[in-house]
Design an enzyme around this catalytic site. Sequence first.
Site, mmCIF file in Angstrom:
data_model
loop_
_atom_site.group_PDB
_atom_site.id
_atom_site.type_symbol
_atom_site.label_atom_id
_atom_site.label_comp_id
_atom_site.label_asym_id
_atom_site.label_seq_id
_atom_site.Cartn_x
_atom_site.Cartn_y
_atom_site.Cartn_z
ATOM 1 C CD GLU A 199 -3.518 -14.351 15.392
ATOM 2 O OE1 GLU A 199 -2.562 -13.748 14.875
ATOM 3 O OE2 GLU A 199 -3.944 -14.094 16.531
ATOM 4 C CD GLN A 257 -1.089 -14.079 11.120
ATOM 5 O OE1 GLN A 257 -2.046 -14.705 10.695
ATOM 6 N NE2 GLN A 257 -1.093 -13.475 12.313
ATOM 7 C CG ASN A 269 1.039 -15.287 20.971
ATOM 8 O OD1 ASN A 269 2.041 -15.323 20.247
ATOM 9 N ND2 ASN A 269 0.206 -14.250 20.956
ATOM 10 C CD GLU A 270 2.863 -10.789 20.662
ATOM 11 O OE1 GLU A 270 1.971 -9.984 20.938
ATOM 12 O OE2 GLU A 270 3.598 -10.685 19.652
ATOM 13 C CD GLU A 273 3.072 -13.673 16.413
ATOM 14 O OE1 GLU A 273 2.895 -12.448 16.236
ATOM 15 O OE2 GLU A 273 2.376 -14.367 17.177
ATOM 16 C CE1 TYR A 291 4.279 -9.552 12.772
ATOM 17 C CE2 TYR A 291 4.364 -9.410 15.164
ATOM 18 C CZ TYR A 291 3.928 -10.044 14.005
ATOM 19 O OH TYR A 291 3.144 -11.164 14.087
#
Length: 521
Positions: free
Chosen positions: A55, A375, A202-203, A326, A269
Amino acid sequence: MTGIRVRSILAVCALACIASFATAQSGAAVNVSVTVHANEAGATINPNVYGQFAEHLGAGIYEGIWVGEASSIPNTNGYRNDVIAALRELKVPVVRWPGGCFADEYHWRDGIGPREKRPVKVNTHWGGVPETNEFGTHEFMAFAEMIGAKVYISGNVGSGSPQEMADWMEYMTSNTVSTLANLRRQNGRDQPWEVHYFGIGNETWGCGGNMTPEYYANLFRQYATYIKAPPGHRPTIVASGGNDESTRWAEVLTTNVERDLDAISHHYYTTPTGIWKQKGNSIGFGEDQWISTFANTMKIDEYITNNVRILEKNDPKNEIAFYVDEWGTWYDPEPGREPGFLYQQNTLRDALVAAINFNIFHDHARRVQMTNIAQMVNVLQAMILTDGPRMALTPTYHVFHMYIPFQGATVLPTDIRAPTYSVGKTRVPSVTVSAARDTSGNIQLALVNLDPNREARVTTNVKGFDAQRATGRMLTANAMDARNTVDAPSDVKPAPLNATREDGALVLRLPPKSVTVVQLQ
Ligand code: AHR
């Protein structure tokens, strides 16, 4: 299904095996038995399970990958030579770009044409720093080609329009003489690019527009309608899904969208504490946060299971994949660093987190056909950390490298009997396992010993294959937070590990806190 078999045995072990292994003292080896069913085949592990995410965030792109042609850091056309060489070694199958939250404020026209004329914007999500747009579509596509990866473009739903998204696709993929295709040619790229995967936002539950799943499902239908590419080149279209334990997004998307939906993305996460405001440190932690990190990361198994259950109900033909696009560890910011840059150290603990997740992803290989660690460079659970002209490969990098044989392999069911490893009230299995037949027909076995104090003595029984030997590599270090730095880049690196034959059985001795991948012969 393999995953169910593994999980049920572990569940039994969580109760029964404690008793059977209760004699194991701290420091003494624990006994583990693994059975690999080499005569039964499970799903194929899509190579994209080993995908990555890059990103526009902190030093992820600028400095981490792109330094510009005028940089004193050795580069080829602006790309750092050291990072490119290391990523090529990793056989990265796919890269997701340009975000993340950044994607829903990204306007692709800002990133084409002469670099000196590109507009400077503000990266509002990540540190409020200038975004020069020096790295745009052409630079990303060339980067992916340099490392041999497929591309996964994340489109802007939050602040973009269906027209802008459609134009980007046309710019990238059109083989006609349209004005946009000719603009691409004028900017130096004659042939259309292949866009393998395209994400519609995204999200969208958060930074991508704070939408409800119902509202987004309608937008998905609208935006996806205009994702057009030449015949035979349609990308796989990915809907922005839920996160953590949520299953609502999978439910709403699979009941409200009838076409164009090829995959649903999900994010999870891992933090040591499970508390977002105080996640825990990347180094200098105790055994309480060593084990809690693993207990938290293992929750993804249940989150995937629950989402897959919905997909099985609404899409029994398995036409919609589940992408964890992710995932990885997220710690508190490092003192003295810009918190918005999400730079964190990467230790042996992260290596085990990566391997534990791979073993879980393999269990769900039928649906989980892509994952992208967050990432790639200098951000969150990175493969590589750079410091000026130097770089260090992280323990996570080494695990990705060790697991390369699992790309495209066929899962083999396993049964495992392993004692529980516990600290206080937190309990996890002491060892996790995954086995697969690789694309050359060899059997690969991956094992993680989560216990930082005790060796695991693993007796391996392979049904349908006369395993005489096992050779491979193992990753461990003296400290739970051992890491590599530019000054000491080899403190954590894989070492050879072979099985021995003991009383007619194949035995692997896994050091405490280690990841092992061996090939059976
Ligand atoms: O990976 C960092 C951020 O985490 C991404 O931009 C966003 O999608 C997620 O919340």
